[in-house]
Design a protein around this motif. Sequence first.
Motif: not given
Length: 347
Positions: A186-190, A210-212, A249-250
């Motif tokens: 699992d992948t997440l981008l900050e 994505v954490y934005f 999106i968070h």
Amino acid sequence: MKSSDPQALPLRIPATALPAPASRTDGADAGWIFNIQRYSLHDGDGIRTLVFLKGCPLRCAWCSNPESQGLLPEITLDEKKCLGRDCGLCLVQCPAHSLAYGADGIVRLNTDTCRQCLQCLPACSSHALHAFGQRITAARVMDIAEADSLFYARSRGGITLSGGEPLMQADFALALLREAKKRHIDTLLETCGYGPWPALQALAGYCDGVYFDIKNLNDTAHRRFTGRSNRRILANLLALRRHFPHLPIHVRTPLIPAFNDSWDDIARIIDFILPLADVSYEILPYHRLGSDKYRLLGRPYLPGDIRLPVETVEEIITRTRRRLGRRYGPDGTRPMDEPSIANASAA
């Protein structure tokens, strides 16, 4: 509650001191990182491995990772560990003569003349000298991450790309995400959101979330405290929601004294994201945990001892929760019947 005052901190960041966002490195399958943190519970679902990439286009006055800002390694000197005149081996190794004894016999580093050649590091037996940053391949990073795949499977965790700002090394970040997908991680981008839209679009195609960051809707205050306009950031968030309608999106806002510490500041951000479907939101309380890094890097910590009253933070968070309801917090876009591993975010 008092309003934020952008003039409260004596801060002015020259635009010429800021790097331009980069979409390429000298090798897409390798890049610069400054840390890999395993077993994290605060940056995405479940147990995660955080990969901190070097380089950031912003210069946030409160930045807790100042060592992340430059794209290349930075040498720091912890004078508390230095053996002083009992050693001195590092002085001989420095071709730029940037190391010299102070009046107290302890070595000092002249950051203005240091070439960051790293030749002094092997000579320092006390590890007073340290370099933030190392070159590494995407495959090697994923080998480290995959060692915890059992934890990911049981907790619905995975890998999170952070920084710095991953968009500064977009090709390397893309190589990391592609390699993670090959290994079913699992992948997440900050992201701070400041970078070319094509780069963000490419990375988002390989992300499970994505954490934005949205720090302030006041462009004048945003420029003063981060060195950059917020216009590209806001446009990228809108484009991200439009092009990836089902991507979780968070949005997060660090609550910073004299910058965005009033309800009016936060309410404007909420008004901006409320029309965006399936976008959750969260306030990150301000902390000073990175202040000692500024001492090591020989830089002033601009916020100084300014702090936010606890009651101010609690009131803003309470009002934000009341306004957003289920959309508040990292699980705000998750269906109610879907289980999750709770994780409390920290600024």
